[in-house]
Design a protein around this motif. Sequence first.
Motif, PDB file in Angstrom:
ATOM      1  N   LYS A 247       0.855  -1.181   0.000  1.00  0.00           N
ATOM      2  CA  LYS A 247       0.000   0.000   0.000  1.00  0.00           C
ATOM      3  C   LYS A 247       0.893   1.235   0.000  1.00  0.00           C
TER       4      LYS A 247
ATOM      5  N   ASN B   4       3.857   0.707   2.654  1.00  0.00           N
ATOM      6  CA  ASN B   4       3.757  -0.426   3.567  1.00  0.00           C
ATOM      7  C   ASN B   4       3.969  -1.666   2.708  1.00  0.00           C
TER       8      ASN B   4
ATOM      9  N   GLU C 204       3.816  -4.648   3.533  1.00  0.00           N
ATOM     10  CA  GLU C 204       2.904  -5.719   3.937  1.00  0.00           C
ATOM     11  C   GLU C 204       3.567  -7.089   3.836  1.00  0.00           C
TER      12      GLU C 204
ATOM     13  N   ARG D  25       7.164  -6.739   8.370  1.00  0.00           N
ATOM     14  CA  ARG D  25       6.443  -5.498   8.682  1.00  0.00           C
ATOM     15  C   ARG D  25       7.262  -4.256   8.315  1.00  0.00           C
TER      16      ARG D  25
ATOM     17  N   TRP E  19       8.520  -0.927   6.133  1.00  0.00           N
ATOM     18  CA  TRP E  19       7.993   0.231   5.433  1.00  0.00           C
ATOM     19  C   TRP E  19       9.142   0.903   4.691  1.00  0.00           C
TER      20      TRP E  19
END
Length: 149
Positions: free
Chosen positions: A2, A29, A31, A35, A37
């Motif tokens: 995202k 993100n 995903e 986890r 970013w």
Amino acid sequence: MKTFKMISVGILVDDKILDFPLIDGIIINQENSHRMWILELFIDQQYEKQFEDWKASEELLEASVVISYPENEPAGFRVAVDTVQRIGENISVLLKGRLKRARTQYAEHLLEELITEGLSGEALLRRFESDMRERPRLKKDREERERRE
């Protein structure tokens, strides 16, 4: 994955947030199971040395990022500088890291701290409005960081 629009970004330096004015920025993100970013900042090249130094030191940085809308509360990240690339008169900086625990109720915690400092009335209102714009690190967050170190 995202992707979100990055509105602003600041890096914690000596217990103060150092803001880097964005020309543009996105946050991704990934995903994934880690986890992770990715934060991409497109900023003026005057900040190149600072980010190159952080990259060389492999220092973990605490970033405060406003995502999507200016009125959103900043999200906290622990990131490292991955790439610094000059593009014309600007630079693209890639930061990679993880979202810190969710920051909620900043306003309530700030108000509690200001009242504990003894502020009231007009002085309380002025300081609250100022600190909501500036977003200083809260005392409880500073103490928590010192305990971890």
